[in-house]
Scaffold this motif. Structure first.
Motif, mmCIF file in Angstrom:
data_model
loop_
_atom_site.group_PDB
_atom_site.id
_atom_site.type_symbol
_atom_site.label_atom_id
_atom_site.label_comp_id
_atom_site.label_asym_id
_atom_site.label_seq_id
_atom_site.Cartn_x
_atom_site.Cartn_y
_atom_site.Cartn_z
ATOM 1 N N LYS A 57 1.015 -1.103 0.210
ATOM 2 C CA LYS A 57 0.125 0.094 -0.045
ATOM 3 C C LYS A 57 0.732 1.321 0.073
ATOM 4 C CE LYS A 57 -3.670 -0.254 2.228
ATOM 5 N NZ LYS A 57 -4.684 -0.367 3.334
ATOM 6 N N LEU A 58 1.938 1.267 0.739
ATOM 7 C CA LEU A 58 2.799 2.324 0.753
ATOM 8 C C LEU A 58 3.529 2.608 -0.547
ATOM 9 C CD1 LEU A 58 5.420 3.541 3.446
ATOM 10 C CD2 LEU A 58 6.082 3.005 1.050
ATOM 11 N N ARG A 59 3.840 1.516 -1.392
ATOM 12 C CA ARG A 59 4.391 1.840 -2.489
ATOM 13 C C ARG A 59 3.393 2.183 -3.651
ATOM 14 N NH1 ARG A 59 7.455 -3.083 -0.971
ATOM 15 N NH2 ARG A 59 5.741 -4.427 -2.045
ATOM 16 N N LYS A 60 2.194 1.867 -3.472
ATOM 17 C CA LYS A 60 1.269 2.348 -4.349
ATOM 18 C C LYS A 60 0.971 3.914 -4.246
ATOM 19 C CE LYS A 60 -2.183 2.078 -7.191
ATOM 20 N NZ LYS A 60 -2.019 1.771 -8.726
ATOM 21 N N ASP A 61 0.882 4.383 -2.836
ATOM 22 C CA ASP A 61 0.682 5.662 -2.326
ATOM 23 C C ASP A 61 1.546 6.386 -2.894
ATOM 24 O OD1 ASP A 61 -1.533 5.019 -1.073
ATOM 25 O OD2 ASP A 61 -0.868 4.972 0.907
ATOM 26 N N THR A 70 14.841 3.529 -4.892
ATOM 27 C CA THR A 70 15.718 2.854 -5.598
ATOM 28 C C THR A 70 15.787 1.594 -4.999
ATOM 29 O OG1 THR A 70 16.997 4.958 -5.621
ATOM 30 C CG2 THR A 70 18.341 3.247 -6.226
ATOM 31 N N ARG A 71 16.054 0.549 -5.929
ATOM 32 C CA ARG A 71 15.886 -1.114 -5.525
ATOM 33 C C ARG A 71 17.383 -1.036 -4.833
ATOM 34 N NH1 ARG A 71 13.540 -5.438 -7.253
ATOM 35 N NH2 ARG A 71 12.360 -4.095 -8.853
ATOM 36 N N GLY A 72 17.353 -1.932 -3.654
ATOM 37 C CA GLY A 72 18.413 -2.083 -2.919
ATOM 38 C C GLY A 72 18.691 -0.996 -2.020
ATOM 39 N N GLY A 74 16.273 1.961 -1.457
ATOM 40 C CA GLY A 74 15.229 2.305 -0.435
ATOM 41 C C GLY A 74 14.840 3.696 -0.951
ATOM 42 N N TYR A 75 14.216 4.670 0.146
ATOM 43 C CA TYR A 75 13.851 5.919 -0.144
ATOM 44 C C TYR A 75 14.701 6.881 0.569
ATOM 45 C CZ TYR A 75 9.459 4.079 -2.106
ATOM 46 O OH TYR A 75 8.334 3.382 -2.767
ATOM 47 N N ASP A 76 15.104 7.988 -0.123
ATOM 48 C CA ASP A 76 15.854 9.063 0.404
ATOM 49 C C ASP A 76 14.962 9.859 1.506
ATOM 50 O OD1 ASP A 76 16.584 12.071 0.753
ATOM 51 O OD2 ASP A 76 18.394 11.173 -0.230
ATOM 52 N N VAL A 77 15.002 9.763 2.703
ATOM 53 C CA VAL A 77 14.187 10.317 3.769
ATOM 54 C C VAL A 77 14.023 11.715 3.634
ATOM 55 C CG1 VAL A 77 14.132 10.592 6.424
ATOM 56 C CG2 VAL A 77 14.863 8.411 5.293
ATOM 57 N N GLU A 78 15.039 12.765 3.440
ATOM 58 C CA GLU A 78 14.945 13.946 3.220
ATOM 59 C C GLU A 78 14.120 14.498 2.137
ATOM 60 O OE1 GLU A 78 15.369 16.291 5.616
ATOM 61 O OE2 GLU A 78 16.671 14.786 6.981
ATOM 62 N N TYR A 79 14.214 13.786 1.127
ATOM 63 C CA TYR A 79 13.753 14.264 -0.251
ATOM 64 C C TYR A 79 11.879 13.654 0.077
ATOM 65 C CZ TYR A 79 11.930 14.233 -4.893
ATOM 66 O OH TYR A 79 11.145 14.592 -5.867
ATOM 67 N N LEU A 80 11.782 12.583 0.673
ATOM 68 C CA LEU A 80 10.191 12.335 0.898
ATOM 69 C C LEU A 80 9.650 13.169 1.781
ATOM 70 C CD1 LEU A 80 9.830 8.296 1.071
ATOM 71 C CD2 LEU A 80 8.927 9.997 -0.191
ATOM 72 N N VAL A 81 10.513 13.698 2.831
ATOM 73 C CA VAL A 81 10.051 14.588 3.937
ATOM 74 C C VAL A 81 9.418 15.900 3.014
ATOM 75 C CG1 VAL A 81 10.328 16.209 5.634
ATOM 76 C CG2 VAL A 81 10.990 13.927 5.793
#
Length: 259
Positions: A57-61, A70-72, A74-81
């Protein structure tokens, strides 16, 4: 700095589902905690667990935001914030008025999380003349007679109603007439608003009643699990009584015994 009256979140125009929008603050809270611990990246599984949702569900959102990680890595925390904050409209200043400065309203005024999340308490408003001028959380309370001018002067588009139920609809009508288009309602009543006005209701008593339901159900399940099972012979005896006949060992009605 921009105000809430001139900038609106773009989520609706971009077709992000309301269910996804409702989960974005959960992701942001979890990401903010990671950022405060200087965690650079996070996997979808780790972030989903922290937010209380499943990873699919998170990936869909996040796909609605155009963020795929990025495979292997994950997600950049600061950019997602930044990305989620921007999507929610939290990268700008949102002036908020709180109407009803009783115990609940005062508690909301003292909540320190508003400023760090893009909200500024522009004014505290109450109908009690004795409250006028008294500082709450460092902000002087203003009388409801000034509500319309306060909204206009501060460019307010978000109002918080913490009044008794009987006064809530009238306050709501005045907020809407003055230009407020989003309302957070803590009053224990349903508000009627015109199209184009969003209302979010927070009812603590309802939430407690839902928890009480779950507690009662759990107690019932535990009682059922703990109840000893009746012996097989007793169950057979009970079945015989219920059927209204005296059956023999093979289930047949026995012959009449001689007197």
């Amino acid at each position: 700095m921009a105000t809430g009256r001139t900038h609106r979140p773009a989520t609706r125009s971009r077709g992000i589902p309301e269910a996804t929008v409702a989960r974005l603050p959960l992701y942001l809270r979890a990401l903010t905690a990671l950022s405060e611990r200087s965690v650079p990246t996070v996997s979808s599984e780790e972030l989903a667990a922290a937010a209380g949702v499943n990873s699919a569900k998170l990936r869909k959102d996040f796909s609605y935001l155009g963020s795929y990680g990025t495979r292997g890595v994950g997600y950049d925390v600061e950019y997602l914030v930044y990305q989620i904050s921007r999507e929610l409209g939290l990268t700008q200043d949102w002036p908020v008025v709180i109407v009803g400065i009783g115990n609940l309203g005062a508690a909301l005024a003292n909540y320190g999380g508003f400023a760090s999340r893009g909200f500024r308490v522009a004014a505290l408003i109450d109908a009690d003349p004795a409250m006028a001028g008294k500082p709450v959380a460092g902000i002087p309370v203003q009388h409801t007679d000034e509500l319309e001018s306060i909204i206009q002067d501060n460019g307010v588009s978000i109002g918080v109603i913490a009044t008794p139920a009987g006064a809530a609809q009238q306050v709501c009508d005045r907020l809407v007439a003055a230009g407020v288009t989003s309302i957070l309602n803590f009053a224990p009543t349903v508000l009627t608003v015109p199209d184009g006005v969003d209302v979010r209701k927070v009812d603590l008593s309802i939430e407690l009643q839902i928890l009480a339901f779950h507690e009662q159900r759990k107690a019932g399940e535990e009682a059922t699990a703990e109840a000893p099972a009746a012996p097989a012979a007793a169950r057979r005896s009970s079945a015989s009584v219920d059927s209204g006949t005296d059956q023999g060992p093979d289930g047949d009605v026995p012959a009449v015994m001689p007197a």
